[in-house]
Design an enzyme around this catalytic site. Structure first.
Site, PDB file in Angstrom:
ATOM      1  N   PHE A 150       9.613 105.596 -24.298  1.00 47.35           N
ATOM      2  CA  PHE A 150       8.793 106.769 -24.632  1.00 47.35           C
ATOM      3  C   PHE A 150       8.105 107.386 -23.426  1.00 47.35           C
ATOM      4  O   PHE A 150       7.720 108.550 -23.456  1.00 47.35           O
ATOM      5  CB  PHE A 150       7.726 106.394 -25.685  1.00 47.35           C
ATOM      6  CG  PHE A 150       6.492 105.729 -25.114  1.00 47.35           C
ATOM      7  CD1 PHE A 150       5.460 106.486 -24.579  1.00 47.35           C
ATOM      8  CD2 PHE A 150       6.372 104.342 -25.084  1.00 47.35           C
ATOM      9  CE1 PHE A 150       4.321 105.883 -24.032  1.00 47.35           C
ATOM     10  CE2 PHE A 150       5.250 103.734 -24.540  1.00 47.35           C
ATOM     11  CZ  PHE A 150       4.223 104.506 -24.011  1.00 47.35           C
ATOM     12  N   LYS A 174      20.230 107.492 -26.804  1.00 43.58           N
ATOM     13  CA  LYS A 174      19.295 107.119 -27.874  1.00 43.58           C
ATOM     14  C   LYS A 174      17.903 107.116 -27.255  1.00 43.58           C
ATOM     15  O   LYS A 174      17.478 106.140 -26.672  1.00 43.58           O
ATOM     16  CB  LYS A 174      19.652 105.723 -28.410  1.00 43.58           C
ATOM     17  CG  LYS A 174      19.261 105.462 -29.855  1.00 43.58           C
ATOM     18  CD  LYS A 174      17.789 105.619 -30.162  1.00 43.58           C
ATOM     19  CE  LYS A 174      16.931 104.443 -29.752  1.00 43.58           C
ATOM     20  NZ  LYS A 174      15.489 104.698 -29.890  1.00 43.58           N
ATOM     21  N   GLU A 177      12.043 106.975 -30.237  1.00 45.76           N
ATOM     22  CA  GLU A 177      11.728 107.671 -31.491  1.00 45.76           C
ATOM     23  C   GLU A 177      10.304 108.225 -31.478  1.00 45.76           C
ATOM     24  O   GLU A 177       9.925 108.995 -32.361  1.00 45.76           O
ATOM     25  CB  GLU A 177      11.935 106.724 -32.689  1.00 45.76           C
ATOM     26  CG  GLU A 177      11.017 105.499 -32.742  1.00 45.76           C
ATOM     27  CD  GLU A 177      11.515 104.318 -31.889  1.00 45.76           C
ATOM     28  OE1 GLU A 177      12.084 104.543 -30.805  1.00 45.76           O
ATOM     29  OE2 GLU A 177      11.284 103.159 -32.304  1.00 45.76           O
ATOM     30  N   CYS A 282       5.863 102.762 -15.776  1.00 51.97           N
ATOM     31  CA  CYS A 282       6.359 101.449 -15.349  1.00 51.97           C
ATOM     32  C   CYS A 282       6.023 101.194 -13.891  1.00 51.97           C
ATOM     33  O   CYS A 282       6.104 100.073 -13.418  1.00 51.97           O
ATOM     34  CB  CYS A 282       7.853 101.339 -15.564  1.00 51.97           C
ATOM     35  SG  CYS A 282       8.758 102.458 -14.506  1.00 51.97           S
TER      36      CYS A 282
HETATM   37  P1  NAD Z   1      10.428  99.619 -25.885  1.00 57.25           P
HETATM   38  O1  NAD Z   1      11.084  98.438 -25.297  1.00 57.25           O
HETATM   39  O2  NAD Z   1       9.559  99.435 -27.068  1.00 57.25           O
HETATM   40  O3  NAD Z   1      11.546 100.689 -26.351  1.00 57.25           O
HETATM   41  C1  NAD Z   1      12.574 101.115 -25.481  1.00 57.25           C
HETATM   42  C2  NAD Z   1      13.776 101.548 -26.315  1.00 57.25           C
HETATM   43  O4  NAD Z   1      14.244 100.411 -27.058  1.00 57.25           O
HETATM   44  C3  NAD Z   1      13.455 102.640 -27.325  1.00 57.25           C
HETATM   45  O5  NAD Z   1      14.526 103.552 -27.355  1.00 57.25           O
HETATM   46  C4  NAD Z   1      13.302 101.873 -28.642  1.00 57.25           C
HETATM   47  O6  NAD Z   1      13.693 102.640 -29.758  1.00 57.25           O
HETATM   48  C5  NAD Z   1      14.247 100.693 -28.453  1.00 57.25           C
HETATM   49  N1  NAD Z   1      13.784  99.494 -29.162  1.00 57.25           N
HETATM   50  C6  NAD Z   1      12.503  99.149 -29.441  1.00 57.25           C
HETATM   51  N2  NAD Z   1      12.468  97.972 -30.095  1.00 57.25           N
HETATM   52  C7  NAD Z   1      13.748  97.551 -30.210  1.00 57.25           C
HETATM   53  C8  NAD Z   1      14.348  96.389 -30.781  1.00 57.25           C
HETATM   54  N3  NAD Z   1      13.620  95.434 -31.351  1.00 57.25           N
HETATM   55  N4  NAD Z   1      15.684  96.274 -30.714  1.00 57.25           N
HETATM   56  C9  NAD Z   1      16.444  97.237 -30.145  1.00 57.25           C
HETATM   57  N5  NAD Z   1      15.918  98.355 -29.583  1.00 57.25           N
HETATM   58  C10 NAD Z   1      14.588  98.517 -29.615  1.00 57.25           C
HETATM   59  O7  NAD Z   1       9.659 100.369 -24.707  1.00 57.25           O
HETATM   60  P2  NAD Z   1       8.669 101.603 -24.807  1.00 57.25           P
HETATM   61  O8  NAD Z   1       7.394 101.156 -25.425  1.00 57.25           O
HETATM   62  O9  NAD Z   1       9.358 102.781 -25.393  1.00 57.25           O
HETATM   63  O10 NAD Z   1       8.458 101.935 -23.256  1.00 57.25           O
HETATM   64  C11 NAD Z   1       7.521 101.276 -22.456  1.00 57.25           C
HETATM   65  C12 NAD Z   1       8.134 100.119 -21.723  1.00 57.25           C
HETATM   66  O11 NAD Z   1       9.217 100.577 -20.907  1.00 57.25           O
HETATM   67  C13 NAD Z   1       7.167  99.439 -20.773  1.00 57.25           C
HETATM   68  O12 NAD Z   1       7.368  98.069 -20.854  1.00 57.25           O
HETATM   69  C14 NAD Z   1       7.578  99.980 -19.413  1.00 57.25           C
HETATM   70  O13 NAD Z   1       7.239  99.154 -18.320  1.00 57.25           O
HETATM   71  C15 NAD Z   1       9.043 100.073 -19.581  1.00 57.25           C
HETATM   72  N6  NAD Z   1       9.623 100.995 -18.621  1.00 57.25           N
HETATM   73  C16 NAD Z   1      10.323 100.459 -17.583  1.00 57.25           C
HETATM   74  C17 NAD Z   1      10.857 101.293 -16.633  1.00 57.25           C
HETATM   75  C18 NAD Z   1      11.639 100.743 -15.480  1.00 57.25           C
HETATM   76  O14 NAD Z   1      12.267 101.517 -14.805  1.00 57.25           O
HETATM   77  N7  NAD Z   1      11.649  99.444 -15.237  1.00 57.25           N
HETATM   78  C19 NAD Z   1      10.691 102.687 -16.732  1.00 57.25           C
HETATM   79  C20 NAD Z   1       9.981 103.196 -17.812  1.00 57.25           C
HETATM   80  C21 NAD Z   1       9.447 102.328 -18.755  1.00 57.25           C
END
Ligand code: NAD
Length: 496
Positions: A150, A174, A177, A282
């Site tokens: 997000f 994808k 959401e 991040c």
């Molecule tokens: P998230 O892991 O909750 O979600 C990421 C994606 O995975 C979304 O599209 C979501 O719909 C999907 N998802 C969520 N739960 C899932 C599940 N149980 N099974 C399968 N898919 C699932 O992350 P977020 O809250 O959207 O984003 C924040 C996180 O992303 C933080 O931890 C941040 O550090 C990380 N991030 C990392 C980088 C990087 O480059 N390393 C960059 C941006 C964000």
């Protein structure tokens, strides 16, 4: 009437009836601004099928034609970047200047992908043996999945999509959401730029959509960005299903301040990198490691600057920090602040008292001192406007702390000592390092990626490693028999 956000499949908005849907909030008001369709197995199959149908023609599209579409997309994105920034702010909450910065970084990645004709050149060795030439070709993988978080709803999709399609792949994206509209806007702009139907598809949803892509036999590769537990799951599930996977995870970025540093510069950096985008980055700095004797002075300078930060609706140009993305996330971040107090850290600035008009998901900038590695506010990624100061006795103690941390995304050191900085860049076990630069996000022609629990797989995102990830190489060894030599190339016996 609430707006509906639907999938983008085969060059058009999906008009079916969704089995499930989610709510998209305006984080500054707390109101529901839209309903987003959640994909089930049927829509996953439809999106993958559209991408698979588009692949044979797209892979055979000339490099010049692919590149022209990317240039056209770059022009459209540049012309409409203000509009995209507003969409980001309305669903994510970050202030518009920050959203504009996100779009600017996204454009860098499009510009890199425009260089596909140059970047996809292979090697050629004439006369590897007499009359024998050897050369390499970089070919696309097929249908690839991109799953994004997000916190950068435009930039992270654009870390991958331009490079994937430049390499001749077709894509199912994808997005999160929580803020799905930016991806649809991007897909519409690509269509306007001339991208054929089915080359880029956008599928909305949650775990059901992700699992559908991870297990679909036609999907060849997955680029994922999100939290560490999900990144690990995506990597393990995707590779078990025979896919190439790069899964970028969470972070706990340390900023080390040595005693000789310019403390004013370091305090500015800690505030902008700690509280920009409400800490939902991040590459946000979440731990300041103050090497004594500077801690007291540094904390005074940081807290002084925090008191002047304007928190408010991201659409207001005077706001410097917006709300958190959802009520649930705000509750989680606040629970960490509560835990920090219980665990014995000193709460220097308490953001829990912040009052902003309206029903948004507000939490003010928060600063802890005397944080120790056993505390949950140190161990866990909080992903909110909470900055922890850990005091260290020496450079060696600071380095040991950074290297013992499970994450290894970004780090920074503030010092005027070139030898110390050079030692740090060599010794620190982190993928992206800033020397007097708090958020060292690589430019588009390098690659982005952390170490340890911040990345699963061996390819970093975008830049040269992005092109490597989205292609597989073939090496051709060729010999053209010469009739003048009895049909046998010089130097090679018949049937060799
Ligand atoms: P998230 O892991 O909750 O979600 C990421 C994606 O995975 C979304 O599209 C979501 O719909 C999907 N998802 C969520 N739960 C899932 C599940 N149980 N099974 C399968 N898919 C699932 O992350 P977020 O809250 O959207 O984003 C924040 C996180 O992303 C933080 O931890 C941040 O550090 C990380 N991030 C990392 C980088 C990087 O480059 N390393 C960059 C941006 C964000």
């Amino acid at each position: 009437m609430t707006t509906r956000i639907s999938h983008w499949i085969d060059g058009k908005h999906w008009a079916g009836v969704p089995e499930r849907a989610g709510e998209v909030f305006d984080p500054a008001t707390g109101e529901v601004r839209a309903q987003v369709d959640f994909a089930g197995a049927g829509q996953v199959n439809d999106a993958v099928a559209a991408a698979a149908r588009a692949f044979p023609q797209w892979r055979d599209t000339s490099l010049a034609a692919r590149s022209r579409i990317l240039f056209a997309f770059r022009e459209l994105l540049t012309a409409r970047q203000g509009e995209l920034a507003k969409i980001i702010t309305s669903e994510h909450g970050k202030v518009e200047s920050d959203a504009a910065g996100e779009v600017a970084r996204a454009i860098e990645n499009v510009e890199y992908a425009c260089g596909a004709p140059q970047l996809l050149k292979g090697g050629f060795s004439e006369n590897a043996s007499r009359g024998v030439d050897v050369y390499s070709i970089a070919q696309p993988l097929g249908v690839v999945g991109v799953i994004s978080p997000f916190n950068f709803p435009a930039m992270v999709p654009l870390w991958f999509v331009p490079n994937a399609i430049a390499c001749g792949n077709t894509v199912v994206l994808k997005p999160s959401e929580k803020d799905p509209s930016a991806s649809v806007f991007i897909a519409e702009l690509f269509a306007e730029a001339g991208l054929p139907d089915g080359v880029l598809n956008v599928l909305h949803g949650d775990k059901v959509a992700v699992d559908g892509l991870l297990t679909h036999p036609v999907v060849k590769a997955i680029s994922f960005v999100g939290s560490t537990p999900i990144a690990r799951y995506v990597y393990e599930t995707g590779t078990r299903n025979g896919k190439r996977v790069q899964a970028l995870g969470g972070a706990k970025n340390h900023m080390v301040v040595l005693p000789d540093a310019d403390l004013g510069l370091a305090a500015d950096a800690a505030v902008s990198a700690g509280f920009g985008s409400a800490g939902e980055r991040c590459m946000a700095v979440s731990v300041v490691v103050a090497v004594e004797p500077v801690a007291d002075e540094l904390i005074a300078q940081i807290s002084g600057r925090m008191s002047r930060l304007t928190v408010g609706d991201g659409r207001d140009p005077t706001s410097e920090m917006g709300p958190l993305v959802t009520a649930a996330h705000r509750t989680k971040v606040q629970s960490y602040v509560d835990a920090g107090v219980t665990e014995g850290a000193r709460l220097v600035v308490d953001g829990r008292d912040l009052a902003v008009d309206g029903g948004g998901f507000w939490l003010g900038p928060t600063l802890f001192d005397h944080v120790t590695p056993e505390m949950s506010i140190y161990r866990d990624e909080i992903f909110g406007p909470v900055l922890s100061v850990v005091r260290a006795d020496s450079y060696d103690a600071a380095l040991e702390l950074v290297n013992a941390n499970a994450y290894g995304n970004g780090t920074a050191i503030f010092t005027n000592d070139g030898r110390a900085a050079r030692r740090f860049q060599n010794e620190v076990e982190v993928g992206m390092v800033g020397l007097n630069v708090p958020i060292p996000v690589p430019v588009g022609y390098y690659s982005f990626g952390g170490w340890k629990d911040s990345l699963f797989g061996d390819s970093h995102a975008y830049g040269p490693e992005g092109f490597h990830f989205f292609t597989r190489t073939k090496v051709v060894t060729s010999r053209w028999p010469d009739p003048a030599q009895g049909g046998v190339s010089l130097g090679f016996p018949r049937n060799s």
